[in-house]
Design an enzyme around this catalytic site. Structure first.
Site, PDB file in Angstrom:
ATOM      1  N   ASN A 212       0.837  -1.205   0.000  1.00  9.16           N
ATOM      2  CA  ASN A 212       0.000   0.000   0.000  1.00  9.16           C
ATOM      3  C   ASN A 212       0.869   1.251   0.000  1.00  9.16           C
ATOM      4  OD1 ASN A 212       0.520   0.860   2.848  1.00  9.16           O
ATOM      5  ND2 ASN A 212      -0.334  -1.167   3.230  1.00  9.16           N
ATOM      6  N   ILE A 312      -2.863  -7.422  14.307  1.00  9.42           N
ATOM      7  CA  ILE A 312      -1.810  -7.296  15.329  1.00  9.42           C
ATOM      8  C   ILE A 312      -2.328  -6.537  16.546  1.00  9.42           C
ATOM      9  CG2 ILE A 312       0.525  -6.480  15.798  1.00  9.42           C
ATOM     10  CD1 ILE A 312       1.016  -6.583  12.733  1.00  9.42           C
ATOM     11  N   LYS A 346     -11.569  -3.546  18.248  1.00  6.45           N
ATOM     12  CA  LYS A 346     -10.188  -4.011  18.489  1.00  6.45           C
ATOM     13  C   LYS A 346      -9.734  -3.747  19.925  1.00  6.45           C
ATOM     14  CE  LYS A 346      -8.770  -3.408  13.659  1.00  6.45           C
ATOM     15  NZ  LYS A 346      -7.599  -3.386  12.788  1.00  6.45           N
TER      16      LYS A 346
HETATM   17  O1  C5P Z   1      -8.888  -2.141  10.154  1.00  2.53           O
HETATM   18  P1  C5P Z   1      -7.761  -1.229   9.814  1.00  2.53           P
HETATM   19  O2  C5P Z   1      -6.680  -1.875   9.015  1.00  2.53           O
HETATM   20  O3  C5P Z   1      -8.194   0.094   9.262  1.00  2.53           O
HETATM   21  O4  C5P Z   1      -7.137  -0.875  11.251  1.00  2.53           O
HETATM   22  C1  C5P Z   1      -6.091   0.003  11.360  1.00  2.53           C
HETATM   23  C2  C5P Z   1      -5.356  -0.223  12.657  1.00  2.53           C
HETATM   24  O5  C5P Z   1      -5.180  -1.612  12.893  1.00  2.53           O
HETATM   25  C3  C5P Z   1      -3.965   0.350  12.598  1.00  2.53           C
HETATM   26  O6  C5P Z   1      -3.585   0.738  13.902  1.00  2.53           O
HETATM   27  C4  C5P Z   1      -3.144  -0.829  12.093  1.00  2.53           C
HETATM   28  O7  C5P Z   1      -1.787  -0.670  12.452  1.00  2.53           O
HETATM   29  C5  C5P Z   1      -3.814  -1.974  12.797  1.00  2.53           C
HETATM   30  N1  C5P Z   1      -3.758  -3.246  12.085  1.00  2.53           N
HETATM   31  C6  C5P Z   1      -3.064  -4.311  12.655  1.00  2.53           C
HETATM   32  N2  C5P Z   1      -3.015  -5.527  12.043  1.00  2.53           N
HETATM   33  C7  C5P Z   1      -3.641  -5.728  10.878  1.00  2.53           C
HETATM   34  C8  C5P Z   1      -4.365  -4.666  10.269  1.00  2.53           C
HETATM   35  C9  C5P Z   1      -4.386  -3.443  10.903  1.00  2.53           C
HETATM   36  O8  C5P Z   1      -2.497  -4.127  13.728  1.00  2.53           O
HETATM   37  N3  C5P Z   1      -3.576  -6.932  10.310  1.00  2.53           N
END
Ligand code: C5P
Length: 407
Positions: A212, A312, A346
């Site tokens: 991205n 994560i 989350k």
């Molecule tokens: O759902 P989205 O990707 O928009 O969420 C964004 C937040 O979740 C950010 O803080 C990103 O670092 C974290 N994230 C994560 N692991 C993932 C996807 C997003 O920690 N697989």
């Protein structure tokens, strides 16, 4: 290095040279670096820059006159000299440098220079011949011997058409140098902060991947601001083209899975986890060992099966004991609503949301505008450089973390 928590207070002396027209942008740069600024103009400075322009960008009314009874009643000049954490004079003309070198105190600015115990910085700006004149060089040496820090001047084209030393150092560099020298409020002293930054890459074969547009700049700025606030910082970085800020432990990763492993290993030792990385939500179901060949048989295109990456931030927030967790969300529509839901889903303590549909902020841009959503409310930070956003967020997060620790 100072350890108290108020914003750095800077008296910005402006003397009467052409570079004074840069004073409003210097004020702005100082404020980006977290400083509180009182501009003090000499009589001649007002011929190059207006009080109105400075008033519009500074936190305080500009001061000009030692004999202004109203201003003196609100904060007298001795009080003002004591208030300052630093006195910065930019531009400093040959005349002002001469008066300072001789301890003359015939106006408000030179009086403040004698009355303050704070460190003094001067950024000279003048015609190259005036700068090179023996009298000016003698005066500059005198100032250095008195403990004044001389910033620049830079070399280059001058307003008068000549070339050589005499240009005022750029406002951004002056602001960074002075604020770094007088320190930043150490609101995170003693805390361990884990930050993720940048994109991840999800490989389809040895040469192709899904990724991205994240540049990593906001995450790196955040890690740097946390370090400046006194934190012990570990930065887990996806593939980005950014230098490691000094004093920060950096762990490089490529895929979301690698990032998860690196974070999981370190989360238990962190007080605060800030997940700025744009982690890929999906990865190819299969990563091929060899480069995929273009096939003539499949003229209607090929299909790539994807599977979901583990979240994560959700995984870290879901296990006790856990650090104080702050997530980021980049949205293109209904930003606030989606972010509120995401924070709850989350189990993050706070989420920072930005609307990436606006090209002037977010991806690849040096500016950003965000809203911080936490359990007790929302804080909107309007468009400003990512470094400034990072510093403001640090202040907010440090306050929330302190309250969470008491609860
Ligand atoms: O759902 P989205 O990707 O928009 O969420 C964004 C937040 O979740 C950010 O803080 C990103 O670092 C974290 N994230 C994560 N692991 C993932 C996807 C997003 O920690 N697989």
């Amino acid at each position: 290095m100072q350890t108290d928590n108020h914003a750095r207070r800077i008296l910005l002396g402006i003397s009467g040279g052409i570079a004074a027209y840069k004073a409003p942008s210097l004020v702005r740069n100082l404020r980006v670096e977290g400083a509180e600024v009182v501009p003090v103009l000499t009589r001649n400075a007002s011929k190059f820059v207006t009080e109105t322009a400075l008033q519009a960008v500074a936190d305080h009314r500009p001061r000009t006159d030692l004999w202004d009874a109203e201003a003196e009643a609100s904060m007298g000049h001795i009080e003002l000299a004591r208030w300052a954490d630093a006195v910065l004079i930019a531009p400093a003309t040959a005349d002002l440098v001469a008066r300072m070198a001789h301890g003359i105190a015939d106006d408000l600015l030179t009086t403040l220079c004698l009355a303050t115990a704070a460190p003094v910085f001067v950024a000279p700006a003048m015609n190259v011949k005036m700068w090179e004149h023996a009298a000016t060089q003698r005066n500059i040496d005198r100032l250095r011997a008195d403990g004044v820090t001389v910033l620049g001047p830079d070399d280059g084209e001058q307003a008068c058409g000549e070339f050589g030393p005499g240009r005022m150092m750029e406002p951004e560099e002056i602001a960074e140098t002075v604020t770094a020298a007088v320190g930043t409020p150490r609101v995170l002293a003693g805390t361990r902060v884990l930050v993720t930054a940048g994109p991840t890459r999800e490989f389809l074969d040895p040469v192709r991947f899904i990724s991205n547009r994240s540049s990593g700049r906001q995450g790196f700025a955040f890690a740097e601001a946390a370090r400046n606030a006194g934190a012990d910082v570990t930065l887990v970085a996806g593939p980005v083209h950014l230098a490691t800020p000094t004093g920060i432990e950096r762990v490089d990763v490529v895929s979301a899975q690698e990032m998860k492993d690196a974070v999981t290993e370190r989360a238990a030792g962190a007080d605060i986890f800030v997940s700025v990385a744009a982690v890929a939500d999906y990865r190819p179901h299969t990563t091929h060992d060899q480069k995929l060949k273009k096939s003539d048989q499949e003229s209607d295109g090929i299909r790539v099966a994807l599977k979901e990456n583990e979240d994560i931030v959700g995984a870290i927030a879901g296990v006790e004991p856990r650090p104080f967790v702050v997530g980021f969300a980049a949205e293109t529509q209904n930003a606030l609503q989606y972010a509120r839901e995401k924070r709850a889903r989350k189990r993050m303590d706070a989420i920072v949301v930005n609307d990436v549909s606006d090209a002037a902020i977010g991806f690849d841009s040096s500016d950003n505008a965000v809203t911080l959503i936490h359990g007790g409310g929302e804080v909107e930070l309007s468009k400003m450089p990512k470094r400034a956003i990072a510093r403001r967020l640090i202040a907010e997060i440090a306050a929330l973390y302190a309250v969470a620790g008491q609860g």
